[in-house]
Scaffold this motif. Sequence first.
Motif, mmCIF file in Angstrom:
data_model
loop_
_atom_site.group_PDB
_atom_site.id
_atom_site.type_symbol
_atom_site.label_atom_id
_atom_site.label_comp_id
_atom_site.label_asym_id
_atom_site.label_seq_id
_atom_site.Cartn_x
_atom_site.Cartn_y
_atom_site.Cartn_z
ATOM 1 N N ASP A 46 31.254 39.567 36.528
ATOM 2 C CA ASP A 46 31.846 39.825 37.847
ATOM 3 C C ASP A 46 32.703 38.651 38.313
ATOM 4 O OD1 ASP A 46 30.766 42.269 37.965
ATOM 5 O OD2 ASP A 46 29.169 41.775 39.398
ATOM 6 N N GLU A 49 35.921 38.582 36.534
ATOM 7 C CA GLU A 49 36.841 39.630 36.993
ATOM 8 C C GLU A 49 37.402 39.317 38.380
ATOM 9 O OE1 GLU A 49 34.743 43.304 36.845
ATOM 10 O OE2 GLU A 49 34.757 43.392 34.657
ATOM 11 N N LEU A 50 36.513 38.847 39.235
ATOM 12 C CA LEU A 50 36.934 38.663 40.629
ATOM 13 C C LEU A 50 37.876 37.474 40.814
ATOM 14 C CD1 LEU A 50 33.549 39.470 42.315
ATOM 15 C CD2 LEU A 50 35.676 40.680 42.724
ATOM 16 N N ASN B 60 43.882 44.464 48.005
ATOM 17 C CA ASN B 60 43.570 45.099 46.714
ATOM 18 C C ASN B 60 44.217 46.475 46.617
ATOM 19 O OD1 ASN B 60 42.084 42.935 45.907
ATOM 20 N ND2 ASN B 60 40.115 43.793 46.537
ATOM 21 N N THR B 115 32.590 50.326 45.715
ATOM 22 C CA THR B 115 32.898 49.169 44.878
ATOM 23 C C THR B 115 33.928 48.264 45.540
ATOM 24 O OG1 THR B 115 34.543 50.491 43.742
ATOM 25 C CG2 THR B 115 32.389 50.319 42.692
ATOM 26 N N GLU B 116 34.856 48.886 46.263
ATOM 27 C CA GLU B 116 35.870 48.065 46.953
ATOM 28 C C GLU B 116 35.215 47.155 47.972
ATOM 29 O OE1 GLU B 116 39.892 49.434 48.302
ATOM 30 O OE2 GLU B 116 39.004 51.332 47.668
ATOM 31 N N GLU B 118 32.087 46.262 48.088
ATOM 32 C CA GLU B 118 31.233 45.282 47.408
ATOM 33 C C GLU B 118 32.070 44.174 46.793
ATOM 34 O OE1 GLU B 118 27.174 47.549 46.066
ATOM 35 O OE2 GLU B 118 28.421 46.579 44.571
ATOM 36 N N ASN B 119 33.147 44.571 46.202
ATOM 37 C CA ASN B 119 34.005 43.564 45.576
ATOM 38 C C ASN B 119 34.514 42.560 46.595
ATOM 39 O OD1 ASN B 119 33.725 44.492 43.022
ATOM 40 N ND2 ASN B 119 35.604 45.693 43.001
ATOM 41 N N LYS B 122 31.588 40.365 47.523
ATOM 42 C CA LYS B 122 31.253 39.474 46.410
ATOM 43 C C LYS B 122 32.294 38.360 46.305
ATOM 44 C CE LYS B 122 28.985 42.803 43.348
ATOM 45 N NZ LYS B 122 29.219 43.650 42.161
#
Lengths: 260, 193
Positions: A46, A49-50, B60, B115-116, B118-119, B122
């Motif tokens: 992760d 990727e991030l 994004n 997921t967006e 969460e991303n 994160k």
Amino acid sequence: MNDFLTQSHWIGKFTDNELTPEEEIRLLDQASHNPLLRNELRLDRDISELVADYDRIQLSEAIRKTMKHDESKVILPIYLKIAASVMILVTLAGMAGLLIHNTNQNIRHALHTSQRFIIPRVQGFPDFLTSIRPVNTTLTPAKRREFVQNNIDNDIYTPRPEYEFLVGTVTRDISVFVISPVPRVKCKSDSLILFSWRWMSCFVPVSLEITDNHGHLVLNNMQMTDESFILSTKCLARGLYYYKISAGEELVTMGSISIY
Amino acid sequence: MILLYTNEWLVKGLAEGKESCIKYIYREYFPMVRSIVGAQNGNLEDAEDVFHDGLIVIYNRLKNKEFALNSSLKTYLFSVCRNLWRRRCERKYRLLYGADSYVNDSEGCYSLDETEEENAEKFRLYKKHFVEMPDFCKELLTYYIRKTPLPEIARIMNYKDTEYVKARKYYCKNLLRKKILSDPECKQFMNYE
């Protein structure tokens, strides 16, 4: 298990596909039994990727920077901003007003002291008031009234030098002899003043002129055939006046009238 | 000097990460986000996190060529931030009470993909721990993120060879992982075992 956790670079190598097939099989085998290792593998993937998008990181930094920059500023409520704006405007207006008043005061003071005799008098608003107006703006109403009154009194009784020296010292024409009034008359504002004279030799029309202490003509050129004239001071405001009695073109006498 | 930006300029500026646009968006739209968060007992820090995540989510999406913004940026940001904050509240609620609560996600075209969201969160979490790392790690990982070649990194940082650069990189990533995993916030939204 601990072997993998301590050799943490295996996880990174797994994400970067740099492990040998044997190492990879071994790692995956360990991961199948170890949830912590699985977590680390997922997290590492992760992270890779991030953080792959460098522009996004820059955007994130820019957002944080903007927020930090704004946090350092003191955010005032809107009413305080309005109040502060009003106070600033009032202060500026006051300062500007003071500056203008001071400038006017200086100019008017100069005019008043040097040219007070040539300033035309406006009916109903004496010129001396314009000269004293800026001075008393900071006084209380009572003080201002007193101040204005004192100035009025000073002004309306100020002798006019070019007339004053003529009072009582006149060139008498032989044809007319003035009996009254005396050279300096003091009377109340509702009095009567008797002007009387005698023709000595031949008849010459007598004229009477009354001017105030600023030189403005109040009573003008009365061709009188009688030997007397009564002036009511009701029509005159308080102050100092000068009268002039002439016979034809020649001055007979001159005096002052002080009405209080 | 206050400049007025059009919606197109703002969207373009955000996609390009222009600082002036971000400042404008923050100045004009952050009070709106603060009111959303404040309405459900959120504090200023929460509002800033939601605002940050909302912009990242929009960024994004803007990167996606197929995406087309059909409303104003303000409206879109409002919806994104509201959803982010709702889900965050829901997650907190679940953590606190273990309840099977469900947030009604009826936001139509503005609803976020899980997921967006969460991303974005994160990413914020990683970023937070990244800035707290030792300087050499930050520098090394920054080069790595910028896709600088390993020999170049070795030259700049005075490392003997690329293998050592790799070893240091794995060490730093490991450090970052440990920091993230030890963060209580990490457990809130990561579905890790």
